[in-house]
Write a protein that holds these residues in place. Structure first.
Motif, mmCIF file in Angstrom:
data_model
loop_
_atom_site.group_PDB
_atom_site.id
_atom_site.type_symbol
_atom_site.label_atom_id
_atom_site.label_comp_id
_atom_site.label_asym_id
_atom_site.label_seq_id
_atom_site.Cartn_x
_atom_site.Cartn_y
_atom_site.Cartn_z
ATOM 1 N N SER A 13 -10.738 -3.638 -4.440
ATOM 2 C CA SER A 13 -11.510 -2.449 -4.088
ATOM 3 C C SER A 13 -10.575 -1.251 -4.037
ATOM 4 O O SER A 13 -9.398 -1.388 -3.716
ATOM 5 C CB SER A 13 -12.159 -2.605 -2.711
ATOM 6 N N PHE A 14 -11.143 -0.100 -4.332
ATOM 7 C CA PHE A 14 -10.358 1.129 -4.330
ATOM 8 C C PHE A 14 -10.873 2.029 -3.215
ATOM 9 O O PHE A 14 -12.073 2.080 -2.968
ATOM 10 C CB PHE A 14 -10.515 1.827 -5.685
ATOM 11 N N ARG A 28 -6.031 1.757 5.567
ATOM 12 C CA ARG A 28 -5.467 2.221 4.302
ATOM 13 C C ARG A 28 -5.719 3.720 4.206
ATOM 14 O O ARG A 28 -6.413 4.289 5.050
ATOM 15 C CB ARG A 28 -6.110 1.507 3.107
ATOM 16 N N THR A 29 -5.163 4.321 3.187
ATOM 17 C CA THR A 29 -5.408 5.741 2.969
ATOM 18 C C THR A 29 -6.227 5.892 1.700
ATOM 19 O O THR A 29 -6.316 4.952 0.905
ATOM 20 C CB THR A 29 -4.065 6.497 2.856
ATOM 21 N N LYS A 30 -6.819 7.047 1.506
ATOM 22 C CA LYS A 30 -7.629 7.208 0.292
ATOM 23 C C LYS A 30 -6.715 7.139 -0.933
ATOM 24 O O LYS A 30 -5.550 7.520 -0.875
ATOM 25 C CB LYS A 30 -8.400 8.529 0.324
ATOM 26 N N GLY A 31 -7.277 6.601 -2.020
ATOM 27 C CA GLY A 31 -6.517 6.590 -3.266
ATOM 28 C C GLY A 31 -5.653 5.374 -3.503
ATOM 29 O O GLY A 31 -4.862 5.380 -4.437
ATOM 30 N N VAL A 32 -5.759 4.336 -2.673
ATOM 31 C CA VAL A 32 -5.008 3.112 -2.964
ATOM 32 C C VAL A 32 -5.977 1.945 -3.126
ATOM 33 O O VAL A 32 -7.097 1.985 -2.635
ATOM 34 C CB VAL A 32 -3.964 2.762 -1.875
ATOM 35 N N CYS A 68 1.423 1.931 -3.997
ATOM 36 C CA CYS A 68 0.300 2.014 -4.940
ATOM 37 C C CYS A 68 0.031 3.472 -5.304
ATOM 38 O O CYS A 68 -0.077 4.333 -4.445
ATOM 39 C CB CYS A 68 -0.940 1.389 -4.324
ATOM 40 N N ILE A 69 -0.070 3.744 -6.619
ATOM 41 C CA ILE A 69 -0.350 5.109 -7.052
ATOM 42 C C ILE A 69 -1.845 5.303 -7.349
ATOM 43 O O ILE A 69 -2.268 6.385 -7.717
ATOM 44 C CB ILE A 69 0.477 5.500 -8.308
ATOM 45 N N GLY A 70 -2.608 4.234 -7.227
ATOM 46 C CA GLY A 70 -4.053 4.372 -7.431
ATOM 47 C C GLY A 70 -4.471 4.506 -8.875
ATOM 48 O O GLY A 70 -5.446 5.175 -9.178
ATOM 49 N N CYS A 71 -3.755 3.839 -9.803
ATOM 50 C CA CYS A 71 -4.138 3.949 -11.223
ATOM 51 C C CYS A 71 -5.289 3.015 -11.568
ATOM 52 O O CYS A 71 -5.929 3.173 -12.586
ATOM 53 C CB CYS A 71 -2.941 3.685 -12.130
ATOM 54 N N ARG A 72 -5.511 1.994 -10.729
ATOM 55 C CA ARG A 72 -6.647 1.072 -10.850
ATOM 56 C C ARG A 72 -6.564 0.185 -12.101
ATOM 57 O O ARG A 72 -7.561 -0.365 -12.540
ATOM 58 C CB ARG A 72 -7.982 1.829 -10.814
ATOM 59 N N MET A 119 0.828 -1.221 0.000
ATOM 60 C CA MET A 119 0.000 0.000 0.000
ATOM 61 C C MET A 119 0.855 1.260 0.000
ATOM 62 O O MET A 119 0.355 2.342 -0.271
ATOM 63 C CB MET A 119 -0.902 0.041 1.238
ATOM 64 N N PHE A 141 -12.044 5.046 -2.549
ATOM 65 C CA PHE A 141 -12.513 6.268 -3.193
ATOM 66 C C PHE A 141 -12.506 7.438 -2.221
ATOM 67 O O PHE A 141 -12.447 8.579 -2.617
ATOM 68 C CB PHE A 141 -13.910 6.062 -3.767
#
Lengths: 272, 390, 134
Positions: A170-171, A197-201, A154-158, A151, A173
């Motif tokens: 799951s993301f 977790r933090t938002k965006g991962v 992760c840059i959150g590109c999905r 985590m 959001f």
């Protein structure tokens, strides 16, 4: 810090050759000492060549069985409940036969089969599509077969969510640490031993890597009263292999070639 | 040369400030998204990519389409394109910048974007997409700026640009091929899992991109003393016609395979897009509009009388452009996620902040384009009538 | 000089903006950071056991690298036991090892981080202990 003996010897050698020995070697030594301090795996940790699961549907008799298993995972992993399907984060959940095994549906199946609650979570595939597409190695496959999430990276590109053919990911959001309109936190019981977790991962089931390292079975396995069995698929004497050898099992979308590591014993009546 | 963008008419400055205002609104919307996360968009765990990634995909095509000017001019010595090839290159620059921005605003953790370079991962198509996009941007900046600079001095461009120009041709194909591979290599997304995805991307790009370019050239002709040349635009229009024909043909191939084989997984996304699935039909009106526009545009383009008529041509080009935009900028990405891996239909609609951010990105692109075109046209007006070798 | 007036005004504005932070903070003494080690958990320990995983000087200078290495080792390599220079073993865990003793994030972590104006993102995910001071 992060040098090992070999690198240390290289540094020491090169700096001696360059005649700047002195301080460089001393510094290297000091760091080398700390590295001599070394890191090692937990001796109690469970190990395998390829971890896998067998889900025995005959053990999931009531809604309570399902809820207990889901809670056992979501509570200790600080999985938030946002209360809406759009932002939803889930690691393990249930769905019915028709939706868990699309393409294998049977319109004349018994009502009993249609209503069975199939537990679904990350398949920890042998050839995971999510790992293949991740541009930062934030999701990767461990030597023991667990498909792991870093985590921190992760840059959150999905891209992984588009790639996973099982909808296991799951993301975040929104911030899972937040509260809803009524001031209720999204994480009802914060487990102080595990991070949120933090938002965006992106997140998903991590095979309870933190429990395996301490010699414990995954939480869902422990809570399922034999409904989910965990073991080494490469070991012919493991319990999972024995179950797979004795029963007719199916996997989700095996035709895609990812080699999912969850086997379902559908059971049914006498023809199990 | 950039100083040429600093002097202009009231109308020019009005347009620039309008764009700046739209950018400002987009930035505010983005700060909102940065604060609260992507929950402010219409995205969900089932439709995890949406408007942003779709715009990115569409604009990669616009960027790649510059090659439709470069090939005839540099490989076939088609001189008529000499006057407008710079417009294509500058359009590519602005389009790639928009692509990068659309990826950026789509990220959940934008501050970690450099992880892609810090931990290079050659097995990820995303990694390669980053490389080809940055490369293409650099190529076009260098080529465009150098050739324009030479033109201003009324000399031939330096010899070292030539190899770069030749390199930019396969490179243009590569950016859209790699972008298609983002989709076409994923197991379990039936709409995307098709070998002709890259071919479809290229054909739709070579229709939409040059269509936009002709429209821009017509605007340039109206607002400046620079005339791109009627014949050049007509040749481009023919390129649009061929590309769009192929694009529609490729799409029909997909429809045949899905429906004649009668495999549910292959039919579901197409059914969702054009007929609606399980009562969900939000995209149906859009997809049929795209279909009608495609055929209207094609009819007007194929019949020479209407194609040559410069008051009808824009209608045909707008039809083609909007059709391709709906197909790629909405249908393709969303259709890939519907139905989801559980064969359930979850729909998606972009939200207002999402659209504002997208408009902001488009405004940045148009601002870059305006400035670059202003410079190019100022140079063209200065050197009007001078024949420069290439 | 053409447009002397405009240039001078422009220069004045630039100078003002560029030096604003200095003027803004002038005369404001920022207290020197004073991280505290006197949590109940640490005070409970026998005097000779009141030691971090590595010597204080090392931790002060290198804790970020150490934590980075711990993180990568645990998350990526599944190697989670740290043997320090004295041969003592520790479970590599920010939440469950470091903060067990340092249960005063505000006085221990934030004190210096705020002073240095660094914002590590540890606590976006890792759960800080309930603040305890001596």
């Amino acid at each position: 810090m992060s040098i090992n003996r070999r690198q240390f010897l290289k540094i020491a050698g090169i700096s001696t050759i360059l005649g700047i020995g002195g301080t460089a070697v001393v510094n290297g030594l000091r760091k080398g000492d700390l590295e001599a301090s070394q890191m090692e795996p937990n001796p109690e940790g469970l190990t395998a060549k390829r971890w896998g699961f067998v889900v025995d549907m005959s053990k999931f008799k009531s809604e309570a069985d399902v809820k207990r298993v889901i809670a056992s995972c979501h509570d200790i992993h600080n999985v938030p409940d946002f209360g809406n399907p759009k932002d939803e984060v889930k690691w393990i959940w249930k769905d019915d036969y028709e939706h868990v095994f699309p393409g294998q549906e049977n319109e004349y199946a018994t009502e009993e089969m249609k209503g069975k609650p199939f537990m679904v979570f990350c398949n920890h595939c042998a050839y995971p599509a999510c790992v293949r597409v991740c541009p930062t190695k934030a999701t990767f496959k461990r030597k023991d077969g667990i498909v792991m999430m870093d985590m921190h990276r992760c840059i959150g590109c999905r891209f992984c969510m588009a790639a996973c053919p099982f909808g296991a990911r799951s993301f975040n959001f929104r911030d899972p640490r937040g509260t809803d309109a009524n001031g209720q936190p999204f994480i009802k019981h914060l487990d102080p031993e595990f991070p949120t977790r933090t938002k965006g991962v992106v997140e998903k089931c991590t095979g309870c890597y933190e429990r395996l390292a301490k010699g414990k079975m995954p939480a869902c396995v422990e809570a399922s009263n034999g409904g989910i069995v965990f073991g080494d698929l490469e070991d012919p004497n493991s319990e999972v292999r024995k179950l797979i050898g004795k029963n007719y099992t199916i996997r989700r979308r095996p035709e895609l070639g990812t080699q999912p590591s969850i086997y379902y014993i559908i059971g049914g009546n006498e023809n199990a | 040369m950039l100083e040429k963008a600093l002097s202009g008419s009231r109308r020019y400055w009005g347009w620039v400030f309008f764009l700046l205002a739209v950018i400002g609104a987009g930035v505010i919307a983005y700060l909102f998204q940065y604060q609260y996360g992507l929950t402010i968009t219409g995205l969900s765990r089932d439709v995890s990519w949406g408007f942003y990634i779709a715009q990115f995909t569409f604009l990669v095509g616009v960027a790649a389409s510059a090659v439709m000017l470069v090939i005839p001019y540099y490989l076939h010595n088609y001189k008529k394109f000499g006057r407008i090839v710079i417009l294509g290159e500058f359009l590519a620059i602005s389009a790639v910048i928009m692509c990068v921005l659309f990826i950026f605003v789509d990220l959940g953790q934008p501050t970690r974007v450099m992880n892609v370079m810090l931990h290079p991962t050659p097995n990820s198509v995303m990694f390669w997409d980053m490389i080809v996009l940055i490369g293409y941007l650099t190529l076009n900046l260098v080529i465009g700026w150098t050739t324009l600079g030479a033109e201003r001095k009324e000399v031939a461009p330096p010899a070292w640009v030539k190899p770069l120009i030749y390199l930019s041709i396969p490179w243009a194909a590569s950016i859209h091929t790699v972008t298609a591979f983002l989709y076409a290599g994923l197991p379990g997304r039936h709409l995307w899992l098709t070998a002709i995805m890259a071919a479809r991307f290229l054909s739709s790009a070579f229709a939409a991109g040059p269509a936009l370019l002709i429209l821009l050239a017509l605007i340039v002709r109206k607002t400046s003393k620079f005339d791109p040349g009627k014949e050049a635009l007509q040749s481009l229009a023919k390129i649009v016609t061929y590309a769009m024909t192929i694009n529609v043909f490729f799409f029909l191939l997909e429809v045949f395979t899905a429906f004649y084989s009668n495999i549910p997984g292959h039919m579901h996304p197409l059914k969702y897009l054009f007929l609606g699935l399980e009562g969900h039909s939000r995209l149906v009106p859009w997809m049929w509009s795209a279909t009608i526009l495609a055929f209207v545009g094609l009819a007007l383009l194929i019949y020479p009388g209407t194609r040559r008529n410069e008051s009808i041509l824009p209608i045909a080009l707008i039809s083609v452009f909007v059709s391709a935009w709906i197909d790629k900028g909405m249908g393709l990405v969303i259709g890939g996620f519907v139905p989801n891996p559980f064969e359930r239909v979850v729909e998606y609609t972009p939200t207002l902040p999402e659209l504002m951010i997208s408009l902001g990105v488009y405004a940045i692109g148009f601002l870059v384009l305006t400035v670059l075109y202003k410079v190019a046209i100022a140079v063209k007006e200065e050197t009007e009538g001078v024949e420069i070798p290439h | 000089m053409y447009n002397a007036g405009k240039i001078l005004i422009g220069l004045a504005i630039f100078f003002g903006l560029a030096t604003f932070p200095f003027f803004y903070n002038m005369g404001k003494a920022v207290a020197k950071p004073d991280p505290k080690l006197d949590t109940p958990e640490i005070m409970k320990l026998a005097k000779q056991d009141r030691k971090c995983v590595e010597p204080k000087e090392f931790m002060r200078a290198e804790h970020m690298q150490l934590l980075n290495n711990w993180r990568d080792s645990v998350v990526r390599d599944n190697v989670r036991v740290y043997v320090n220079s004295e041969g003592k073993k520790f479970d590599m865990s920010l939440q469950n090892t470091c903060m067990r003793c340092h249960s005063n994030k505000k006085k221990f972590c934030d004190e210096c981080h705020n002073y240095m104006a660094v914002k590590p993102y540890c606590w976006d995910c890792h759960i800080a202990p309930k603040e305890k001071e001596s």
